[in-house]
Design a protein around this motif. Sequence first.
Motif, mmCIF file in Angstrom:
data_model
loop_
_atom_site.group_PDB
_atom_site.id
_atom_site.type_symbol
_atom_site.label_atom_id
_atom_site.label_comp_id
_atom_site.label_asym_id
_atom_site.label_seq_id
_atom_site.Cartn_x
_atom_site.Cartn_y
_atom_site.Cartn_z
ATOM 1 N N GLU A 29 0.846 -1.189 0.000
ATOM 2 C CA GLU A 29 0.000 0.000 0.000
ATOM 3 C C GLU A 29 0.888 1.248 0.000
ATOM 4 O O GLU A 29 1.890 1.318 0.714
ATOM 5 C CB GLU A 29 -0.885 0.002 1.249
ATOM 6 N N VAL A 30 0.539 2.248 -0.831
ATOM 7 C CA VAL A 30 1.281 3.498 -0.832
ATOM 8 C C VAL A 30 0.929 4.269 0.434
ATOM 9 O O VAL A 30 -0.242 4.563 0.689
ATOM 10 C CB VAL A 30 0.958 4.342 -2.082
ATOM 11 N N LEU A 31 1.931 4.582 1.242
ATOM 12 C CA LEU A 31 1.702 5.220 2.534
ATOM 13 C C LEU A 31 1.783 6.738 2.473
ATOM 14 O O LEU A 31 0.984 7.431 3.088
ATOM 15 C CB LEU A 31 2.710 4.693 3.561
ATOM 16 N N MET A 32 2.765 7.250 1.733
ATOM 17 C CA MET A 32 2.910 8.698 1.674
ATOM 18 C C MET A 32 3.879 9.098 0.567
ATOM 19 O O MET A 32 4.573 8.251 -0.003
ATOM 20 C CB MET A 32 3.387 9.260 3.011
ATOM 21 N N LEU A 33 3.900 10.397 0.293
ATOM 22 C CA LEU A 33 4.854 10.986 -0.623
ATOM 23 C C LEU A 33 5.584 12.101 0.108
ATOM 24 O O LEU A 33 4.961 12.909 0.789
ATOM 25 C CB LEU A 33 4.142 11.551 -1.853
ATOM 26 N N GLY A 34 6.901 12.125 -0.021
ATOM 27 C CA GLY A 34 7.688 13.189 0.587
ATOM 28 C C GLY A 34 8.825 13.568 -0.342
ATOM 29 O O GLY A 34 8.881 13.115 -1.496
ATOM 30 N N TYR A 35 9.742 14.383 0.157
ATOM 31 C CA TYR A 35 10.875 14.832 -0.652
ATOM 32 C C TYR A 35 12.176 14.665 0.129
ATOM 33 O O TYR A 35 12.203 14.827 1.348
ATOM 34 C CB TYR A 35 10.705 16.299 -1.060
ATOM 35 N N MET A 36 13.220 14.338 -0.595
ATOM 36 C CA MET A 36 14.546 14.202 0.011
ATOM 37 C C MET A 36 15.559 15.046 -0.748
ATOM 38 O O MET A 36 15.475 15.163 -1.974
ATOM 39 C CB MET A 36 15.025 12.748 -0.017
ATOM 40 N N ASN A 37 16.514 15.589 -0.002
ATOM 41 C CA ASN A 37 17.728 16.096 -0.625
ATOM 42 C C ASN A 37 18.815 15.056 -0.370
ATOM 43 O O ASN A 37 18.551 14.006 0.236
ATOM 44 C CB ASN A 37 18.101 17.485 -0.086
ATOM 45 N N ALA A 38 20.013 15.322 -0.818
ATOM 46 C CA ALA A 38 21.088 14.328 -0.677
ATOM 47 C C ALA A 38 21.349 13.996 0.784
ATOM 48 O O ALA A 38 21.578 12.830 1.143
ATOM 49 C CB ALA A 38 22.360 14.845 -1.350
ATOM 50 N N GLU A 39 21.292 15.002 1.641
ATOM 51 C CA GLU A 39 21.558 14.783 3.063
ATOM 52 C C GLU A 39 20.499 13.896 3.694
ATOM 53 O O GLU A 39 20.813 13.000 4.491
ATOM 54 C CB GLU A 39 21.621 16.131 3.791
ATOM 55 N N ALA A 40 19.252 14.125 3.335
ATOM 56 C CA ALA A 40 18.158 13.301 3.868
ATOM 57 C C ALA A 40 18.290 11.856 3.406
ATOM 58 O O ALA A 40 18.042 10.913 4.171
ATOM 59 C CB ALA A 40 16.807 13.874 3.441
ATOM 60 N N PHE A 41 18.689 11.667 2.147
ATOM 61 C CA PHE A 41 18.869 10.314 1.622
ATOM 62 C C PHE A 41 19.982 9.590 2.363
ATOM 63 O O PHE A 41 19.836 8.420 2.739
ATOM 64 C CB PHE A 41 19.170 10.366 0.125
ATOM 65 N N GLU A 42 21.078 10.272 2.569
ATOM 66 C CA GLU A 42 22.197 9.656 3.272
ATOM 67 C C GLU A 42 21.830 9.292 4.706
ATOM 68 O O GLU A 42 22.184 8.219 5.203
ATOM 69 C CB GLU A 42 23.400 10.603 3.256
ATOM 70 N N LYS A 43 21.080 10.159 5.386
ATOM 71 C CA LYS A 43 20.667 9.863 6.756
ATOM 72 C C LYS A 43 19.709 8.684 6.793
ATOM 73 O O LYS A 43 19.774 7.831 7.685
ATOM 74 C CB LYS A 43 20.009 11.091 7.384
ATOM 75 N N THR A 44 18.835 8.627 5.792
ATOM 76 C CA THR A 44 17.896 7.500 5.698
ATOM 77 C C THR A 44 18.653 6.192 5.571
ATOM 78 O O THR A 44 18.331 5.200 6.240
ATOM 79 C CB THR A 44 16.961 7.686 4.487
ATOM 80 N N GLN A 45 19.670 6.173 4.732
ATOM 81 C CA GLN A 45 20.460 4.952 4.554
ATOM 82 C C GLN A 45 21.254 4.597 5.811
ATOM 83 O O GLN A 45 21.344 3.430 6.192
ATOM 84 C CB GLN A 45 21.408 5.113 3.367
#
Length: 201
Positions: A29-45
């Motif tokens: 199920e699709v839960l949400m849509l958001g936005y990432m910059n490079a820093e957010a992507f790296e923190k997510t990983q």
Amino acid sequence: MSNINTNQIDFTKTDGLVPVVVQDNQTLEVLMLGYMNAEAFEKTQQEGKVTFFSRSKNRLWTKGEESGNFLFVQSIAIDCDNDTILIKAKPVGPTCHTGARSCFKTEYNQNFIFELENIINDRYENPVEGSYINKMRKKGLNKIAQKVGEEGVETVIAALAETREDLIGEASDLVFHLMFLLKEKGLSLKDIAENLEKRHK
């Protein structure tokens, strides 16, 4: 989790931000849509929790940092243009700030079979005295397997001689007990789906 490097994602097209679609890893199920910059992507990983760049707060924002309803990353993929991210996550609690499962008002009945698998798994991990699953487990594998056979016969009878509602009821019993048996044998719906996919090919 993923082998995607930040450099593989094109953050230049929309002023350093890319859209991120988050799916429930179990139900899809699709839960949400958001936005990432490079820093957010790296923190997510690095942390394994979905972190966005909040345009309204103008800062990094980890989903659940206030509510505790985190989205734990299970896999990450990028699209063919390298400018959109798809994350499959394990949600803790509701995703939407309204208290809903999803930020989109999607129907849930088609996904409930996966939620039922979660419920069965939880009954194994956290036995509830007096629950049907707990009682059947005490009777052993033979009894659980026998119930699948009984429900299979009742489903056939309903298909041949009873009403549509009867067939739905008996088929539901059969599916539930089959899922119960799979769990008892250490298998899951994913194992069955993968095997069916191989056969289809």
